[in-house]
Design an enzyme around this catalytic site. Sequence first.
Site, PDB file in Angstrom:
ATOM      1  N   CYS A  42       0.854  -1.182   0.000  1.00 45.52           N
ATOM      2  CA  CYS A  42       0.000   0.000   0.000  1.00 45.52           C
ATOM      3  C   CYS A  42       0.890   1.233   0.000  1.00 45.52           C
ATOM      4  O   CYS A  42       1.654   1.451   0.946  1.00 45.52           O
ATOM      5  CB  CYS A  42      -0.923   0.020   1.214  1.00 45.52           C
ATOM      6  SG  CYS A  42      -1.905   1.534   1.353  1.00 45.52           S
ATOM      7  N   HIS A  52      -3.297  -4.261 -10.627  1.00 46.93           N
ATOM      8  CA  HIS A  52      -4.164  -3.131 -10.968  1.00 46.93           C
ATOM      9  C   HIS A  52      -4.644  -3.268 -12.409  1.00 46.93           C
ATOM     10  O   HIS A  52      -3.918  -3.760 -13.272  1.00 46.93           O
ATOM     11  CB  HIS A  52      -3.419  -1.800 -10.815  1.00 46.93           C
ATOM     12  CG  HIS A  52      -3.051  -1.480  -9.409  1.00 46.93           C
ATOM     13  ND1 HIS A  52      -3.854  -0.742  -8.576  1.00 46.93           N
ATOM     14  CD2 HIS A  52      -1.954  -1.817  -8.676  1.00 46.93           C
ATOM     15  CE1 HIS A  52      -3.274  -0.630  -7.393  1.00 46.93           C
ATOM     16  NE2 HIS A  52      -2.124  -1.282  -7.425  1.00 46.93           N
ATOM     17  N   GLU A  62     -10.785  -0.540  -4.602  1.00 45.36           N
ATOM     18  CA  GLU A  62      -9.624  -1.239  -4.059  1.00 45.36           C
ATOM     19  C   GLU A  62      -9.978  -2.669  -3.666  1.00 45.36           C
ATOM     20  O   GLU A  62     -10.991  -2.906  -2.995  1.00 45.36           O
ATOM     21  CB  GLU A  62      -9.069  -0.482  -2.849  1.00 45.36           C
ATOM     22  CG  GLU A  62      -7.696  -0.935  -2.431  1.00 45.36           C
ATOM     23  CD  GLU A  62      -7.007   0.058  -1.500  1.00 45.36           C
ATOM     24  OE1 GLU A  62      -6.055  -0.370  -0.821  1.00 45.36           O
ATOM     25  OE2 GLU A  62      -7.405   1.230  -1.455  1.00 45.36           O
ATOM     26  N   CYS A  72      -5.369   5.532  -3.396  1.00 41.40           N
ATOM     27  CA  CYS A  72      -4.579   4.301  -3.463  1.00 41.40           C
ATOM     28  C   CYS A  72      -3.221   4.664  -4.052  1.00 41.40           C
ATOM     29  O   CYS A  72      -3.142   5.072  -5.213  1.00 41.40           O
ATOM     30  CB  CYS A  72      -5.284   3.244  -4.311  1.00 41.40           C
ATOM     31  SG  CYS A  72      -4.335   1.721  -4.510  1.00 41.40           S
ATOM     32  N   GLY A 118      -2.102   2.353  -6.759  1.00 46.58           N
ATOM     33  CA  GLY A 118      -2.985   2.622  -7.884  1.00 46.58           C
ATOM     34  C   GLY A 118      -2.588   3.866  -8.648  1.00 46.58           C
ATOM     35  O   GLY A 118      -2.662   3.912  -9.887  1.00 46.58           O
TER      36      GLY A 118
END
Length: 295
Positions: free
Chosen positions: A90, A180, A227, A236, A239
């Site tokens: 993360c 992703h 997510e 994110c 992301g």
Amino acid sequence: RDFCLSRGLGDVYKRQTLEFTKMQGCGNDYVYVNGFTEKLSPEEKPEIVRSLSDRHFGIGGDGVIFINPAEEADFEMEMYNADGSRSEMCGNGIRCVAKHLYDYAIARSEEMRINTLGGMKGIRVKVDEGEVTEATVDMGAPRLDCHDIPVKCDGKFIDGTIDVGGVKVQGTAVSMGNPHFIIFQPLTDAQVRELGPAIEAHPMFPKKTNVEFVRAEDGILNTAVFERGAGWTLACGTGACATAVAAGLKGISPLGEDVKVRLPGGDLTINVKKDLSTVHMSGPAVRVFQGEIDW
């Protein structure tokens, strides 16, 4: 409790206290637990994570992150999604990990190496009046090979098309330590709401996927994120990095330059090296509150 004690069942009722810190990066909020002092077994963590993450009956957050000692790095980030599932990485969370380590004097270096399931990450923090306000993370190289992401295909999945309940959706698959799927295709708000959870669990993605819906405007990548394991989130970090990579591959934004990714919770600055050797992410890290909770 009195009922238990009166019947000799005192051992059945055990109240334990867990110390925590709530932090957020661009609204991507997690409960942080110091693994140096709080010892929990791997078996009990998923249930505890679900309880702590509940926004009505718990502390509330997109998940829980344990900050642990490590042998091959300075520290380890052990991350769980709100549904109790383990996640690799993360970007917003790791900036807050660095803030916690520095602010609480567990580490007083402005550069750290933190190990994650998504690989080793180098971090440099910015300090103002003794506290970390933001951090820059070397997120490593993006992975584009389908088997590394993973995606059920061969080669790369760039501007590929998947069928989602009869809707043809075009996107690019990228891993930044976690999977992703980035979509630049024009869609209505109603379509986005329906497609987010449907794509997350699409059979093309054996470990599920995070989903980014992107609109490029005036050099800014406006991004909404569904997510994996957490649902719609305000931000994110991985992301945002994956979005900048996909935008660079499509020629929407430049490689080798700072690109602003605008998420519902705030902006992140992403720089994807021209040779795709690494991605740097810069953004804020904020402590919301700290406390202790019985569980």
